[in-house]
Write a protein that holds these residues in place. Structure first.
Motif, short mmCIF file in Angstrom:
data_model
loop_
_atom_site.label_atom_id
_atom_site.label_comp_id
_atom_site.label_asym_id
_atom_site.label_seq_id
_atom_site.Cartn_x
_atom_site.Cartn_y
_atom_site.Cartn_z
N GLU A 1 0.82 -1.32 0.27
CA GLU A 1 -0.09 0.05 0.04
C GLU A 1 0.89 1.25 0.23
OE1 GLU A 1 -3.48 1.90 -0.62
OE2 GLU A 1 -3.20 -0.34 -0.25
N GLU A 2 1.70 1.26 0.72
CA GLU A 2 2.78 2.31 0.69
C GLU A 2 3.38 2.55 -0.43
OE1 GLU A 2 4.69 3.24 5.05
OE2 GLU A 2 4.77 1.06 4.53
N ILE A 3 4.06 1.48 -1.22
CA ILE A 3 4.67 1.64 -2.36
C ILE A 3 3.63 1.96 -3.40
CG2 ILE A 3 5.69 0.45 -4.20
CD1 ILE A 3 7.60 0.78 -1.84
N PHE A 4 2.52 1.66 -3.56
CA PHE A 4 1.38 1.95 -4.40
C PHE A 4 1.16 3.50 -4.40
CE2 PHE A 4 -2.76 2.97 -5.74
CZ PHE A 4 -2.72 2.27 -7.01
N TYR A 5 1.00 3.99 -3.01
CA TYR A 5 0.77 5.50 -2.75
C TYR A 5 2.02 6.21 -3.43
CZ TYR A 5 0.30 9.86 -0.33
OH TYR A 5 0.34 11.23 -0.21
N LYS A 6 3.23 5.70 -3.11
CA LYS A 6 4.65 6.71 -3.68
C LYS A 6 4.59 6.41 -5.20
CE LYS A 6 9.59 6.61 -2.88
NZ LYS A 6 9.97 6.80 -4.30
N ILE A 7 4.20 5.33 -5.74
CA ILE A 7 4.32 5.43 -7.14
C ILE A 7 3.24 6.25 -7.67
CG2 ILE A 7 3.94 3.99 -9.16
CD1 ILE A 7 6.53 3.43 -8.21
N SER A 8 2.01 6.07 -7.15
CA SER A 8 0.96 7.21 -7.57
C SER A 8 1.30 8.44 -7.33
CB SER A 8 -0.20 6.86 -6.74
OG SER A 8 -0.87 5.42 -6.80
N ARG A 9 2.17 9.21 -6.47
CA ARG A 9 2.53 10.32 -6.30
C ARG A 9 3.70 10.87 -7.35
NH1 ARG A 9 2.13 13.50 -1.73
NH2 ARG A 9 3.21 14.91 -2.85
N GLU A 10 4.43 9.59 -7.36
CA GLU A 10 5.66 9.76 -8.25
C GLU A 10 5.47 10.15 -9.70
OE1 GLU A 10 9.36 7.15 -7.47
OE2 GLU A 10 8.42 6.64 -9.33
N LYS A 11 4.02 9.51 -10.12
CA LYS A 11 3.85 10.01 -11.53
C LYS A 11 3.56 11.43 -11.76
CE LYS A 11 -0.87 7.89 -11.29
NZ LYS A 11 -1.79 8.98 -11.67
N GLU A 12 3.35 12.14 -10.62
CA GLU A 12 3.12 13.48 -10.90
C GLU A 12 4.31 14.27 -11.20
OE1 GLU A 12 1.55 14.83 -7.31
OE2 GLU A 12 -0.19 13.44 -7.19
N THR A 13 5.43 13.71 -11.04
CA THR A 13 6.84 14.48 -11.20
C THR A 13 7.74 13.78 -12.04
OG1 THR A 13 7.78 13.48 -9.57
CG2 THR A 13 6.85 15.65 -9.05
N PRO B 1 11.54 15.48 -22.83
CA PRO B 1 11.25 16.24 -21.61
C PRO B 1 12.26 15.99 -20.50
CG PRO B 1 9.24 14.96 -22.50
CD PRO B 1 10.63 14.51 -23.32
N LYS B 2 12.29 17.06 -19.59
CA LYS B 2 13.41 17.05 -18.79
C LYS B 2 13.00 16.06 -17.50
CE LYS B 2 15.55 21.74 -18.83
NZ LYS B 2 16.55 21.11 -18.80
N ASN B 3 11.95 15.65 -17.24
CA ASN B 3 11.46 14.81 -16.34
C ASN B 3 11.16 13.44 -16.84
OD1 ASN B 3 9.05 14.90 -17.83
ND2 ASN B 3 7.91 15.58 -16.22
N VAL B 4 11.69 13.22 -18.01
CA VAL B 4 12.10 11.87 -18.50
C VAL B 4 13.57 11.47 -18.63
CG1 VAL B 4 11.40 10.30 -20.34
CG2 VAL B 4 9.78 12.02 -19.58
N GLY B 5 13.93 10.63 -17.84
CA GLY B 5 15.50 10.13 -17.74
C GLY B 5 15.62 9.59 -19.21
#
Length: 402
Positions: free
Chosen positions: A14-26, A160-164
């Protein structure tokens, strides 16, 4: 009492899913599946050259090569070439195969200052004319390569700058060349969308990817080597792309200054049944194995019904289709490993060789990489170890040129 910590521990799903969900904003690669591809497709229609040359290295070429290798049977009559290495013999050999008067050069560098790419660009400039009629650049919009392109009135596409770099295959880096080669880039992105939607809607792909990531992390000290065993030569490019994605993303120092790392090994079946398989079967138990199969090669090539003197005992192969042989070879290897009961393995079956399925496969591995990185609490998207070597190289070349 207040309690805080800064040390590593395996998080809950659950914590990882939340982190990934937030991560896709940046982190930009997550949402590339939903981009507008019209500019890429319109430009592709204007390309008349028969030789298409990608000048780039690492993330600027490996993803495109992976798709090209898998789908070249669907491409148009143009020829796609890759100039990556500063090996002088290889470079001259590859360039000698080009019709320089009928070539489009695609110069790709996210930073715009990649030494290998700029060095090859300079060489090409010395042997032919590069201008807006035969050269485009794909880079960040404020890079030095972009300045070069604008100075020469060359068309540019933005990374895009936010794509490695190693996550950039679904930007212009991969989509522009693939559109030029006649592939359906929208179908590639539809494959990405399928994984994206199912994961974030917590469907079957959410369950399988999360389960795999958690197993890898919980057992990383015992099974530190992750083998991808692809049963198709068409997946050779995917194998190379996977090695970069996995190695450069996950070999890091984590939150409690512990060195993390999962070693990627990429094999091609049945070829590597005659080499590395022995090590898997009877060597140290430090490997997981992921088998990748193609369900339908869409090819009916069959072993002829003939007898060869001295080889009569192999006549049982007569009239068998090659596509059936390779999948039977895969299944036999899988069964042999499963029978040992102490080598973790899983199986990915690609339904057919098309744009949709390669999009699904590559996007699922990008997502898996991000999830594993989140579990071990590293920055999945930087590469300080690589940058250190680049700095040393730059200083050495400056000293040599004095």
């Amino acid at each position: 009492m207040d309690y805080t910590k800064n040390f590593y521990q395996i998080k809950s799903n659950e914590e990882i899913f939340y982190k990934i969900s937030r991560e896709k904003e940046t982190i930009g690669y997550y949402n590339l599946a939903f981009q507008d591809t019209s500019e890429f497709k319109e430009y592709a229609k204007t390309v008349t050259q028969q030789d298409i040359v990608i000048v780039g290295i690492g993330g600027s070429s490996l993803g495109t090569y992976a798709i090209h290798k898998f789908l070249q049977h669907k491409e148009n009559m143009k020829k796609l070439h890759f100039l990556e290495s500063t090996d002088p013999l290889d470079l001259e050999r590859r360039v000698s195969k080009l019709d320089l008067d009928d070539t489009l050069f695609i110069i790709i560098s996210k930073s715009g200052t990649t030494i290998e790419t700029v060095s090859i660009l300079k060489y090409l400039t010395s042997i032919t004319t590069l201008d807006k009629s035969n050269t485009i650049c794909i880079t960040e919009d404020d890079s030095k390569l972009n300045t070069y392109a604008k100075t020469n009135d060359m068309k540019t596409f933005e990374i895009p700058k936010n794509v490695g770099g190693r996550f950039s295959v679904f930007t212009a880096v991969g989509l522009v060349p693939m559109a030029i080669m006649g592939l359906n880039i929208d179908e590639i992105l539809t494959g990405c969308k399928t994984i994206y939607n199912d994961y974030f809607d917590r469907g079957d792909y959410y369950l399988s990817i999360m389960e795999k990531a958690r197993f890898i992390v919980e057992n990383k000290n015992r099974f530190n080597i992750n083998v991808v065993f692809s049963y198709s030569s068409l997946l050779e490019g995917f194998n190379k792309w996977y090695v970069q994605l996995w190695g450069e993303s996950l070999g890091k120092i984590n939150i409690n200054q512990t060195k993390q790392g999962l070693t990627p090994v990429a094999l091609t079946g049945p070829i590597d049944q005659h080499s590395f398989l022995q090590l898997i079967m009877e060597g140290k138990r430090d490997k997981t194995v992921t088998f990748i199969k193609v369900a339908d090669f869409e090819n009916e090539l069959t072993i002829p019904d003939i007898t060869l003197p001295g080889l009569e005992e192999l006549d049982y192969t007569n009239n068998i289709k090659f596509k059936n042989i390779i999948n039977e070879q895969a299944d036999a290897t899988i069964e042999a490993i499963q029978n040992l009961k102490d080598i973790p393995c899983d199986i990915i079956t690609i339904e057919s060789q098309n744009e949709y399925n390669i999009g699904k496969l590559m996007y699922s591995y990008e997502l898996l990489t991000s999830i594993v990185g989140s579990f071990v609490q590293i920055n999945t998207y930087d590469q300080p170890g690589v940058e250190a070597g680049k700095i040393i190289l730059k200083n050495k070349l400056k000293a040599d040129n004095k």
